[in-house]
Design a protein around this motif. Structure first.
Motif, mmCIF file in Angstrom:
data_model
loop_
_atom_site.group_PDB
_atom_site.id
_atom_site.type_symbol
_atom_site.label_atom_id
_atom_site.label_comp_id
_atom_site.label_asym_id
_atom_site.label_seq_id
_atom_site.Cartn_x
_atom_site.Cartn_y
_atom_site.Cartn_z
ATOM 1 N N PRO A 1 -35.024 58.191 41.794
ATOM 2 C CA PRO A 1 -35.343 56.615 41.911
ATOM 3 C C PRO A 1 -35.122 55.698 43.056
ATOM 4 N N THR A 2 -34.770 56.933 44.514
ATOM 5 C CA THR A 2 -33.993 55.954 45.492
ATOM 6 C C THR A 2 -34.928 55.410 46.362
ATOM 7 N N LEU A 3 -36.611 56.308 46.298
ATOM 8 C CA LEU A 3 -37.600 55.412 47.139
ATOM 9 C C LEU A 3 -38.415 54.921 46.714
ATOM 10 N N PRO B 1 -13.948 45.047 48.812
ATOM 11 C CA PRO B 1 -14.546 45.362 47.841
ATOM 12 C C PRO B 1 -14.772 43.085 47.356
ATOM 13 N N LEU B 2 -15.687 43.045 46.510
ATOM 14 C CA LEU B 2 -15.996 42.570 46.423
ATOM 15 C C LEU B 2 -15.083 41.908 44.654
ATOM 16 N N LEU B 3 -14.453 40.843 44.923
ATOM 17 C CA LEU B 3 -14.240 40.347 43.888
ATOM 18 C C LEU B 3 -14.362 39.294 42.982
ATOM 19 N N PHE C 1 -21.074 43.796 53.387
ATOM 20 C CA PHE C 1 -19.305 44.509 52.658
ATOM 21 C C PHE C 1 -19.194 45.120 51.715
ATOM 22 N N GLU C 2 -18.147 46.444 51.819
ATOM 23 C CA GLU C 2 -18.663 47.779 51.585
ATOM 24 C C GLU C 2 -17.592 47.878 51.190
ATOM 25 N N ALA C 3 -16.621 48.046 49.679
ATOM 26 C CA ALA C 3 -15.771 48.425 48.850
ATOM 27 C C ALA C 3 -15.076 49.701 49.725
ATOM 28 N N GLY C 4 -15.843 50.896 50.564
ATOM 29 C CA GLY C 4 -14.921 51.952 50.587
ATOM 30 C C GLY C 4 -15.044 52.355 52.264
ATOM 31 N N SER D 1 -23.027 49.243 50.372
ATOM 32 C CA SER D 1 -23.979 49.569 51.466
ATOM 33 C C SER D 1 -24.490 50.512 51.366
ATOM 34 N N GLY D 2 -25.434 51.378 49.817
ATOM 35 C CA GLY D 2 -26.151 52.371 49.580
ATOM 36 C C GLY D 2 -27.324 52.277 50.367
ATOM 37 N N PRO D 3 -28.399 52.866 49.973
ATOM 38 C CA PRO D 3 -29.970 53.052 50.453
ATOM 39 C C PRO D 3 -30.043 51.409 50.099
ATOM 40 N N ALA D 4 -29.842 51.164 48.756
ATOM 41 C CA ALA D 4 -30.562 49.545 49.031
ATOM 42 C C ALA D 4 -29.577 48.208 49.653
ATOM 43 N N GLY D 5 -28.111 48.190 49.539
ATOM 44 C CA GLY D 5 -28.102 46.902 50.386
ATOM 45 C C GLY D 5 -28.258 47.052 51.769
ATOM 46 N N TRP E 1 -26.343 63.120 47.508
ATOM 47 C CA TRP E 1 -27.174 62.650 46.847
ATOM 48 C C TRP E 1 -28.317 64.047 46.943
ATOM 49 N N GLY E 2 -29.436 65.130 46.716
ATOM 50 C CA GLY E 2 -29.872 65.176 46.298
ATOM 51 C C GLY E 2 -31.398 65.335 47.634
ATOM 52 N N GLY E 3 -31.891 64.375 47.719
ATOM 53 C CA GLY E 3 -32.877 63.823 48.881
ATOM 54 C C GLY E 3 -34.449 63.915 48.262
ATOM 55 N N SER E 4 -34.671 64.181 46.913
ATOM 56 C CA SER E 4 -35.921 64.039 45.995
ATOM 57 C C SER E 4 -36.619 62.773 45.649
ATOM 58 N N CYS E 5 -37.350 63.109 46.691
ATOM 59 C CA CYS E 5 -38.508 61.415 46.534
ATOM 60 C C CYS E 5 -39.725 62.157 45.973
ATOM 61 N N LEU F 1 -21.245 57.434 45.011
ATOM 62 C CA LEU F 1 -20.190 57.479 45.883
ATOM 63 C C LEU F 1 -19.311 56.329 45.662
ATOM 64 N N ARG F 2 -18.371 56.091 46.320
ATOM 65 C CA ARG F 2 -18.161 54.609 46.848
ATOM 66 C C ARG F 2 -17.076 54.410 48.276
ATOM 67 N N GLN F 3 -18.428 54.344 48.805
ATOM 68 C CA GLN F 3 -18.042 54.725 50.250
ATOM 69 C C GLN F 3 -19.260 54.040 51.275
ATOM 70 N N PHE F 4 -19.724 53.981 52.977
ATOM 71 C CA PHE F 4 -19.436 53.276 54.086
ATOM 72 C C PHE F 4 -22.009 54.560 52.841
ATOM 73 N N GLY F 5 -22.264 54.097 53.150
ATOM 74 C CA GLY F 5 -23.674 54.614 52.878
ATOM 75 C C GLY F 5 -23.948 55.346 51.419
ATOM 76 N N GLY F 6 -22.805 54.838 50.726
ATOM 77 C CA GLY F 6 -23.017 54.866 49.323
ATOM 78 C C GLY F 6 -23.360 56.785 48.438
ATOM 79 N N THR F 7 -23.837 56.427 47.278
ATOM 80 C CA THR F 7 -23.949 57.622 46.757
ATOM 81 C C THR F 7 -24.894 58.804 47.422
ATOM 82 N N SER F 8 -26.088 58.211 48.450
ATOM 83 C CA SER F 8 -26.466 59.045 49.278
ATOM 84 C C SER F 8 -25.814 59.891 50.074
HETATM 85 C C1 LIG Z 1 -24.884 64.351 42.718
HETATM 86 C C2 LIG Z 1 -26.773 63.185 42.690
HETATM 87 C C3 LIG Z 1 -27.919 63.980 43.580
HETATM 88 C C4 LIG Z 1 -28.718 62.953 43.231
HETATM 89 N N1 LIG Z 1 -30.100 63.018 44.052
HETATM 90 C C5 LIG Z 1 -30.740 62.114 43.503
HETATM 91 C C6 LIG Z 1 -31.932 62.223 44.230
HETATM 92 O O1 LIG Z 1 -32.191 63.405 44.754
HETATM 93 N N2 LIG Z 1 -33.245 61.596 44.609
HETATM 94 C C7 LIG Z 1 -32.552 59.945 44.031
HETATM 95 O O2 LIG Z 1 -34.044 59.975 44.396
HETATM 96 N N3 LIG Z 1 -32.309 59.804 43.774
HETATM 97 C C8 LIG Z 1 -30.989 60.737 43.371
HETATM 98 N N4 LIG Z 1 -29.866 60.709 43.532
HETATM 99 C C9 LIG Z 1 -29.153 59.011 42.841
HETATM 100 C C10 LIG Z 1 -29.243 58.180 44.401
HETATM 101 O O3 LIG Z 1 -27.990 58.506 45.008
HETATM 102 C C11 LIG Z 1 -29.248 56.106 44.141
HETATM 103 O O4 LIG Z 1 -30.323 55.799 42.749
HETATM 104 C C12 LIG Z 1 -28.806 55.950 45.705
HETATM 105 O O5 LIG Z 1 -27.313 55.949 45.367
HETATM 106 C C13 LIG Z 1 -28.662 54.096 44.891
HETATM 107 O O6 LIG Z 1 -28.665 53.766 45.947
HETATM 108 P P1 LIG Z 1 -28.291 52.475 45.231
HETATM 109 O O7 LIG Z 1 -27.674 51.849 46.453
HETATM 110 O O8 LIG Z 1 -28.729 51.446 44.766
HETATM 111 O O9 LIG Z 1 -26.082 52.500 45.054
HETATM 112 P P2 LIG Z 1 -24.917 53.136 45.891
HETATM 113 O O10 LIG Z 1 -25.618 54.124 46.743
HETATM 114 O O11 LIG Z 1 -23.816 54.070 44.591
HETATM 115 O O12 LIG Z 1 -23.994 52.226 46.900
HETATM 116 C C14 LIG Z 1 -23.425 51.641 46.308
HETATM 117 C C15 LIG Z 1 -22.880 50.438 47.030
HETATM 118 O O13 LIG Z 1 -22.148 49.549 46.682
HETATM 119 C C16 LIG Z 1 -20.655 49.547 46.486
HETATM 120 N N5 LIG Z 1 -19.804 49.128 46.135
HETATM 121 C C17 LIG Z 1 -19.364 49.398 44.880
HETATM 122 N N6 LIG Z 1 -19.558 48.467 44.408
HETATM 123 C C18 LIG Z 1 -18.892 47.579 45.115
HETATM 124 C C19 LIG Z 1 -17.870 46.182 45.189
HETATM 125 N N7 LIG Z 1 -17.341 45.268 44.443
HETATM 126 N N8 LIG Z 1 -18.264 46.494 46.755
HETATM 127 C C20 LIG Z 1 -18.852 46.163 47.578
HETATM 128 N N9 LIG Z 1 -19.132 47.178 47.634
HETATM 129 C C21 LIG Z 1 -19.615 48.171 46.881
HETATM 130 C C22 LIG Z 1 -20.585 51.125 46.901
HETATM 131 O O14 LIG Z 1 -18.877 52.027 47.543
HETATM 132 C C23 LIG Z 1 -21.118 51.595 47.773
HETATM 133 O O15 LIG Z 1 -21.184 51.674 49.132
HETATM 134 C C24 LIG Z 1 -28.466 61.500 43.145
HETATM 135 C C25 LIG Z 1 -27.143 60.834 42.933
HETATM 136 C C26 LIG Z 1 -26.168 61.858 42.525
HETATM 137 C C27 LIG Z 1 -24.884 61.261 42.564
#
Ligand SMILES: Cc1cc2nc3c(=O)[nH]c(=O)nc-3n(C[C@H](O)[C@H](O)[C@H](O)COP(=O)(O)OP(=O)(O)OC[C@H]3O[C@@H](n4cnc5c(N)ncnc54)[C@H](O)[C@@H]3O)c2cc1C
Length: 473
Positions: free
Chosen positions: A453-455, A164-166, A41-44, A20-24, A83-87, A73-80
Motif C-alpha cells: 500500500p505505501t506507494l 500525541p494527539l489526545l 505532531f508525532e506521538a513517538g 509522521s509516517g509516510p502519509a504525514g 517496513w520491507g520496502g516493496s512498492c 511503529l509508534r515513532q518518527f517515520g512511523g512503520t517505515s
Molecule cells: C513488518 C512490516 C513490513 C511492511 N512492508 C511493507 C512493504 O514492503 N511495502 C509496503 O508498501 N508496505 C509495507 N508495510 C506497511 C507500511 O509500513 C505502511 O503502509 C506505512 O508505514 C503506512 O504509513 P502511514 O504513514 O499511514 O502510517 P505509519 O507508518 O504507521 O505512521 C503513523 C504515524 O503516526 C504516529 N501516531 C500514531 N498515533 C499518534 C497520535 N495519537 N498522535 C500523534 N502521532 C501518532 C505514529 O507514531 C507514526 O509515526 C509493512 C509494515 C510492516 C509492519
C-alpha cells in the motif's frame, strides 16, 4: 524545524498534521513545495521507544493476526522504520469502487518515486491465457533517516516529537482545535487538520473524537468499518523443468524478464478476464525459485509420488531433476470490504485515557476458494506444457484453519466514497460534512487490491497536500 515544547507552537497554524509516517511526511512535503506551513505532531520519539510503542496495544478477535504492538511503529517515520520496502501500484480495475480513477494519481507518480527512491519502472506483461507477470520496485527509504535532517532545516515544516494527539474539538462541521500532550496539555488551532496516524489509529482516534464531540460527526459515518488486510499464505511447492521452462520463455519472447541466475522471486497475477469469470479476488502469486538441492528433492519426490505417480515413475525424471528449479508459491490477496471486519473501541483505556482498539478480522471463504482456483489453474498450466509440477497445500481443499503469514497492511476503516452511509471521507480525503478535517493513509482505501500500500499512500498524500493548497489559495 524541530520544536521542543508546546509553547513554541503558534496560536494559529495553517495545517496541523498528526503522525509522521509516510502519509504525514508526504503531505507535509507537498505543502512545503506549495509554500504552506505545517506542523507535524508525532506521538513517538526519533527512535524506537518502549513506552511509546506500548500505547499501540490492542485486542484482536477473529482469525489469527499479528500482535498490534508489532505490526506498526509508534515513532518518527512511523512503520517505515521496519517496513520491507516493496512498492507496487494498484491495478486500474482495483479502483472500480473508488470515487477516483487511477489516473487521478498520475500527477503524483514521479514525486512519489523520488520520495521512495525508486525508479518506477513497473511493467505488467502477458504470461499465458490466465496469468500476467509483473515486477516490483524496492525502496530503501526509512522516512526517519531520509527526512529528519530535511525537516530540521525546513522553514515550512515544523516537527514536535513525543507529542500525541489526545482529542480534536469542534462543532457545526468545523474542527476548532486539537489537544496534544507533551509534559502538559495544550489546545492548538489550525485552518486544516490532517490525521495520518496509520491504518488502525486513524479509525481509533476518529471513533474516540466522535464519542467526545456530540453531533460533530454524522451518525451514519461507518468509522472503523470495512477494514482489510492482504490475506497472505503459502499454497504450494514444486519443481520447474529447466529446459522446458526456458524453451517456453523463449517461445513466448519473455525470457529476458526471468533471470534465474540470482535465485529470484517472480510475480504473477490472474488476468482480468479470469478474475471476472471465476469471481476471484485479485491476487499476487509470489513465485520464489531456487536451485534444487538434494534434501528438497527427496522430500518433494516422496510427496509427489502420491500425487503424480506416473511422473515420478519416469526414470528420466529422476536423473535430470538436479538441474531443475524448486519453487514455493505464496499468495497475497485482495480482501473484499465487509461491515464485520472493523475496528471498535474497547472499555480498556491506554495511559493517555484513550480506549484501546479492538480489531475484528476474518477472511471470507472466497479467500480460500479463489486461492484454490488460482493454484489449480497454475498447476494445470505446468502439466499441459509439461513445464513442472506442484504439490498444493491441503487447506485449499478442506476446512482446515490456515495461517495468515503477514498482516502488516492496515487498510480501510475510514474509506473514501461519495455516500456518507458507506464512506467516511470524500474523494479528496476530507471527512464528510466536516469542513477542515482530512485523513491520510491506507485507511482511506475503499478496496485493497493486492498491491503493497505505501506507494499509493504516498501518492494520495501528495494529492491531499495539493488539495489543501488549492483550498488556501
Ligand atoms: C513488518 C512490516 C513490513 C511492511 N512492508 C511493507 C512493504 O514492503 N511495502 C509496503 O508498501 N508496505 C509495507 N508495510 C506497511 C507500511 O509500513 C505502511 O503502509 C506505512 O508505514 C503506512 O504509513 P502511514 O504513514 O499511514 O502510517 P505509519 O507508518 O504507521 O505512521 C503513523 C504515524 O503516526 C504516529 N501516531 C500514531 N498515533 C499518534 C497520535 N495519537 N498522535 C500523534 N502521532 C501518532 C505514529 O507514531 C507514526 O509515526 C509493512 C509494515 C510492516 C509492519
Amino acid at each position: 524545524m524541530i520544536l521542543n515544547n508546546l509553547n513554541e507552537i503558534r496560536q494559529q497554524n495553517e495545517v496541523v498534521i498528526i503522525g509522521s509516517g509516510p502519509a504525514g511526511i508526504s503531505a507535509a512535503l507537498q505543502l512545503e513545495k506549495r509554500g504552506i506551513n505545517s506542523v507535524i505532531f508525532e506521538a513517538g520519539n526519533v527512535n524506537y521507544d518502549e513506552k511509546s510503542q506500548s500505547l499501540y496495544d490492542g485486542k484482536i478477535i477473529g482469525d489469527e493476526y499479528p500482535d498490534l504492538k508489532i505490526s506498526r511503529l509508534r515513532q518518527f517515520g512511523g512503520t517505515s522504520g521496519h517496513w520491507g520496502g516493496s512498492c507496487l501500484e494498484l491495478d486500474s480495475y482495483d479502483f472500480k469502487k473508488w470515487p477516483i480513477t487511477k489516473s487521478a494519481l498520475d500527477p503524483y507518480r514521479q514525486n512519489s518515486y523520488e520520495i521512495l527512491n525508486i525508479k518506477g519502472n513497473f511493467y505488467k506483461k502477458s504470461f499465458n491465457d490466465y496469468f500476467d507477470f509483473f515486477n516490483l520496485n524496492w525502496s530503501n527509504v526509512r522516512f526517519s533517516e531520509k527526512y529528519f535532517e530535511k525537516i530540521k532545516k525546513s522553514k515550512k515544516i515544523s516537527l514536535i516529537l513525543n507529542c500525541p494527539l489526545l482529542m480534536l474539538n469542534g462543532k457545526d462541521g468545523i474542527i476548532e482545535n486539537a489537544e496534544f500532550k507533551k509534559n502538559y496539555k495544550k489546545k492548538v488551532k489550525a485552518k486544516y487538520f490532517v490525521i495520518a496516524t496509520g491504518g488502525i489509529e486513524n479509525s481509533r482516534l476518529l471513533l474516540w473524537i466522535k464519542e467526545n464531540n456530540n453531533n460533530l460527526f454524522d451518525e451514519r459515518l461507518p468509522i472503523g468499518k470495512f477494514w482489510m488486510d492482504h490475506p497472505y499464505h503459502s499454497v504450494a511447492e514444486g519443481i520447474i523443468f529447466h529446459d522446458k521452462f526456458h524453451e517456453f520463455l523463449k517461445k513466448s519472447k519473455i525470457e529476458k524478464y526471468f533471470d534465474f541466475n540470482c535465485n529470484y522471486s517472480f510475480y504473477f497475477s490472474p488476468k482480468r478476464n479470469f478474475i471476472d469469470q471465476s469471481n476471484l479476488l485479485n491476487t499476487c502469486l509470489l513465485f520464489d525459485i531456487r536451485q534444487i538441492d538434494r534434501e528438497f528433492k527427496n522430500d518433494f519426490l516422496n510427496r509427489l509420488k502420491c500425487l503424480a505417480p506416473n511422473v515420478v515413475k519416469n526414470k528420466f525424471f529422476f536423473e535430470k531433476t538436479y538441474k531443475d528449479y524448486k519453487f514455493s508459491l505464496s499468495l497475497i490477496k485482495d480482501q473484499k470490504p465487509t461491515i464485520e471486519n472493523k475496528i471498535i473501541l474497547s472499555n480498556d483505556k491506554d495511559e493517555l485515557g484513550i480506549p484501546k482498539p479492538i480489531l475484528h478480522w476474518k477472511r471470507s471463504e472466497n479467500v480460500r476458494r479463489s486461492s484454490r482456483i488460482i493454484v489449480e489453474r497454475f498447476a494445470q498450466f505446468l502439466i499441459s506444457e509439461n513445464l513442472g509440477r506442484l504439490a498444493a497445500n491441503q487447506f485449499l481443499f478442506n476446512n482446515e484453519i490456515y495461517k495468515h503469514e503477514n498482516g502488516y497492511h492496515h487498510i480501510g476503516g475510514t474509506r473514501m466514497g461519495a455516500n456518507i452511509s458507506d464512506s467516511v471521507v470524500d474523494k479528496n480525503c476530507k471527512v464528510h460534512k466536516i469542513q477542515n478535517l482530512f485523513v491520510a493513509g491506507s485507511s482511506v482505501f475503499p478496496t485493497a487490491g493486492h498491491a503493497y500500500p505505501t506507494l499509493t499512500i504516498t501518492q494520495l498524500s501528495l494529492r491531499l497536500g495539493d488539495y489543501i493548497y488549492k483550498l488556501m489559495a
